[in-house]
Scaffold this motif. Structure first.
Motif, PDB file in Angstrom:
ATOM      1  N   LEU A  32       0.921  -1.249   0.006  1.00 23.70           N
ATOM      2  CA  LEU A  32      -0.021   0.008   0.193  1.00 23.70           C
ATOM      3  C   LEU A  32       0.807   1.434   0.100  1.00 23.70           C
ATOM      4  O   LEU A  32       0.598   2.267  -0.495  1.00 23.70           O
ATOM      5  CB  LEU A  32      -1.080   0.041   1.400  1.00 23.70           C
ATOM      6  N   SER A  33       2.205   1.125   0.762  1.00 24.12           N
ATOM      7  CA  SER A  33       2.965   2.191   0.415  1.00 24.12           C
ATOM      8  C   SER A  33       3.392   2.663  -0.958  1.00 24.12           C
ATOM      9  O   SER A  33       3.273   3.745  -1.270  1.00 24.12           O
ATOM     10  CB  SER A  33       4.237   2.006   1.248  1.00 24.12           C
ATOM     11  N   GLY A  34       3.339   1.759  -1.809  1.00 22.66           N
ATOM     12  CA  GLY A  34       3.712   2.096  -3.237  1.00 22.66           C
ATOM     13  C   GLY A  34       2.592   2.794  -3.953  1.00 22.66           C
ATOM     14  O   GLY A  34       2.799   3.741  -4.729  1.00 22.66           O
ATOM     15  N   ILE A  35       1.038   2.317  -3.375  1.00 21.31           N
ATOM     16  CA  ILE A  35       0.138   3.208  -4.082  1.00 21.31           C
ATOM     17  C   ILE A  35       0.170   4.656  -3.264  1.00 21.31           C
ATOM     18  O   ILE A  35      -0.091   5.625  -4.052  1.00 21.31           O
ATOM     19  CB  ILE A  35      -1.101   2.513  -3.638  1.00 21.31           C
ATOM     20  N   ALA A  36       0.601   4.866  -2.184  1.00 19.89           N
ATOM     21  CA  ALA A  36       0.589   6.088  -1.487  1.00 19.89           C
ATOM     22  C   ALA A  36       1.966   6.874  -2.214  1.00 19.89           C
ATOM     23  O   ALA A  36       1.544   8.173  -2.263  1.00 19.89           O
ATOM     24  CB  ALA A  36       1.158   5.930  -0.046  1.00 19.89           C
ATOM     25  N   ILE A  37       2.860   6.297  -2.543  1.00 16.49           N
ATOM     26  CA  ILE A  37       4.010   7.189  -3.239  1.00 16.49           C
ATOM     27  C   ILE A  37       3.293   7.525  -4.592  1.00 16.49           C
ATOM     28  O   ILE A  37       3.920   8.505  -4.807  1.00 16.49           O
ATOM     29  CB  ILE A  37       5.187   6.203  -3.519  1.00 16.49           C
ATOM     30  N   MET A  38       2.881   6.468  -5.254  1.00 18.83           N
ATOM     31  CA  MET A  38       2.427   7.097  -6.600  1.00 18.83           C
ATOM     32  C   MET A  38       1.255   8.165  -6.355  1.00 18.83           C
ATOM     33  O   MET A  38       1.352   9.334  -7.417  1.00 18.83           O
ATOM     34  CB  MET A  38       1.625   5.835  -7.182  1.00 18.83           C
ATOM     35  N   LEU A  39       0.235   8.296  -5.660  1.00 14.63           N
ATOM     36  CA  LEU A  39      -0.656   9.155  -5.588  1.00 14.63           C
ATOM     37  C   LEU A  39       0.119  10.620  -5.082  1.00 14.63           C
ATOM     38  O   LEU A  39      -0.247  11.666  -5.490  1.00 14.63           O
ATOM     39  CB  LEU A  39      -1.910   8.794  -4.486  1.00 14.63           C
ATOM     40  N   VAL A 152       3.306  -3.064  -9.602  1.00 21.35           N
ATOM     41  CA  VAL A 152       4.002  -2.764 -10.742  1.00 21.35           C
ATOM     42  C   VAL A 152       3.271  -2.527 -11.966  1.00 21.35           C
ATOM     43  O   VAL A 152       3.686  -1.677 -12.796  1.00 21.35           O
ATOM     44  CB  VAL A 152       4.802  -4.131 -10.929  1.00 21.35           C
ATOM     45  N   ALA A 153       2.069  -3.120 -12.347  1.00 22.14           N
ATOM     46  CA  ALA A 153       1.346  -2.952 -13.490  1.00 22.14           C
ATOM     47  C   ALA A 153       0.754  -1.658 -13.667  1.00 22.14           C
ATOM     48  O   ALA A 153       0.933  -0.691 -14.567  1.00 22.14           O
ATOM     49  CB  ALA A 153       0.213  -3.667 -13.723  1.00 22.14           C
ATOM     50  N   ILE A 154       0.406  -1.068 -12.378  1.00 23.04           N
ATOM     51  CA  ILE A 154       0.032   0.583 -12.321  1.00 23.04           C
ATOM     52  C   ILE A 154       0.815   1.448 -12.663  1.00 23.04           C
ATOM     53  O   ILE A 154       0.695   2.474 -13.484  1.00 23.04           O
ATOM     54  CB  ILE A 154      -0.666   0.750 -10.802  1.00 23.04           C
ATOM     55  N   SER A 155       2.279   1.198 -12.104  1.00 20.09           N
ATOM     56  CA  SER A 155       3.583   1.918 -12.055  1.00 20.09           C
ATOM     57  C   SER A 155       3.598   2.216 -13.864  1.00 20.09           C
ATOM     58  O   SER A 155       4.085   3.257 -14.206  1.00 20.09           O
ATOM     59  CB  SER A 155       4.716   1.371 -11.384  1.00 20.09           C
ATOM     60  N   SER A 160       5.891   5.012 -16.701  1.00 19.19           N
ATOM     61  CA  SER A 160       6.395   4.478 -17.866  1.00 19.19           C
ATOM     62  C   SER A 160       6.860   2.963 -17.534  1.00 19.19           C
ATOM     63  O   SER A 160       6.986   2.486 -16.405  1.00 19.19           O
ATOM     64  CB  SER A 160       7.627   5.395 -18.228  1.00 19.19           C
ATOM     65  N   TRP A 161       6.899   2.134 -18.389  1.00 14.36           N
ATOM     66  CA  TRP A 161       7.435   0.820 -18.154  1.00 14.36           C
ATOM     67  C   TRP A 161       8.557   0.738 -17.631  1.00 14.36           C
ATOM     68  O   TRP A 161       9.028  -0.133 -17.019  1.00 14.36           O
ATOM     69  CB  TRP A 161       7.269  -0.136 -19.440  1.00 14.36           C
ATOM     70  N   ASP A 162       9.661   1.470 -18.011  1.00 15.66           N
ATOM     71  CA  ASP A 162      10.924   1.638 -17.394  1.00 15.66           C
ATOM     72  C   ASP A 162      10.813   1.886 -15.782  1.00 15.66           C
ATOM     73  O   ASP A 162      11.671   0.940 -15.272  1.00 15.66           O
ATOM     74  CB  ASP A 162      11.776   2.515 -17.988  1.00 15.66           C
ATOM     75  N   ALA A 163       9.896   2.879 -15.395  1.00 17.31           N
ATOM     76  CA  ALA A 163       9.697   2.884 -13.956  1.00 17.31           C
ATOM     77  C   ALA A 163       9.290   1.787 -13.465  1.00 17.31           C
ATOM     78  O   ALA A 163       9.213   1.113 -12.206  1.00 17.31           O
ATOM     79  CB  ALA A 163       8.640   4.078 -13.941  1.00 17.31           C
TER      80      ALA A 163
END
Length: 271
Positions: A32-39, A152-155, A160-163
């Motif tokens: 969930l931290s990854g989603i928080a980082i993205m947002l 990973v897919a959301i990223s 970008s797919w590099d990200a």
């Protein structure tokens, strides 16, 4: 007190890895931290605030469904991590995104591994996976990996797919370090040899909520009678179980075995 200090310092270490290595390069962490980082990257809101808001419903659910000690330590970790993310400035510690992904993942894994060893978690997907595994015997590792795959897919779609690939490297590195520090196996079999079998049994049955098998044994050298208790636990329960055994019999001999598969109703343990 020791666990509280370890969880506090480890959560700050995780926040440093996020703000100095991962976030500046738009690399997400697992869970969930990854989603928080993205947002936090795509909105004006601070990542720390988002991390706390996203975890809040799960923490409330965890208080009702999971052990008080475990969820208490988890709440501490989430709060310290969220506050640290809010306070620590975002700064690009390295210009190389690959180095940021690799070392960011390693440092996050170091922090999370220490949190797990102190009988806590970082919240988020860990709570979801534990709740689901109590309903049916799904492997926690598979559940967490599947949910991280969604991150990973959301990223890839958002950035970008590099990200996305760099996020995958970060999550992989985190998992490897956590496994090294804590344990790479989700389920563990514990064999406890003790002269205080009844006391240890009561501790396990009252606080662990797992089944326990008891056998009679005798010391080869001393000839004294002993009890052998066998139970199966998850990796999240290891620190708590060790504390229970020490409280009941500080001289107990404990052998912890890596368990690759459990057949039957896991919630009831071995009977």
């Amino acid at each position: 007190m020791r666990n509280i200090v370890v969880i506090t310092l480890s959560s700050i270490i995780v926040a440093l890895a996020y703000n100095l290595l991962l976030i500046p390069h738009e690399i997400l962490s697992g869970g969930l931290s990854g989603i928080a980082i993205m947002l936090g990257i795509i909105t004006p809101l601070n990542t720390g605030v988002l991390n706390l808001l996203l975890n809040l419903p799960l923490l409330i659910l965890g208080v009702l469904k999971l052990g008080k000690r475990f969820i208490g330590y988890t709440i501490l970790s989430v709060v310290v991590l969220s506050v640290s993310l809010y306070i620590i400035p975002v700064y690009k510690a390295t210009q190389d995104p690959i180095l940021a992904s690799l070392f960011g993942g390693v440092i996050v894994g170091l922090g999370l591994g220490m949190i797990f060893r102190a009988a806590g978690s970082s919240g988020g997907f860990d709570i979801i996976a534990m709740l689901l595994s109590r309903k049916r015997d799904f492997p926690l590792g598979t559940l967490i990996s599947a949910m991280n795959g969604i991150v990973v897919a959301i990223s890839g779609f958002v950035f970008s797919w590099d990200a996305a690939l760099l996020t995958l490297v970060s999550i992989y590195a985190t998992g490897k370090v956590v496994d090294t520090i804590h344990t790479s196996h989700i389920k563990l079999t514990m064999m406890i040899i003790t002269s205080k079998g009844e006391e240890v049994k009561q501790q396990l049955l009252e606080k662990l909520h797992r089944g326990v098998t008891i056998m009679d044994a005798k010391g080869a050298y001393s000839g004294e009678g002993r009890k052998v208790l066998i139970t199966v636990i998850t990796r999240y329960q290891l620190a708590d179980v060790k504390a229970m055994i020490k409280e009941a019999d500080a001289k107990a001999f404990v052998n912890i075995l890596q368990t690759t598969e459990v057949i039957g109703v896991f919630d009831r343990g071995i009977k």
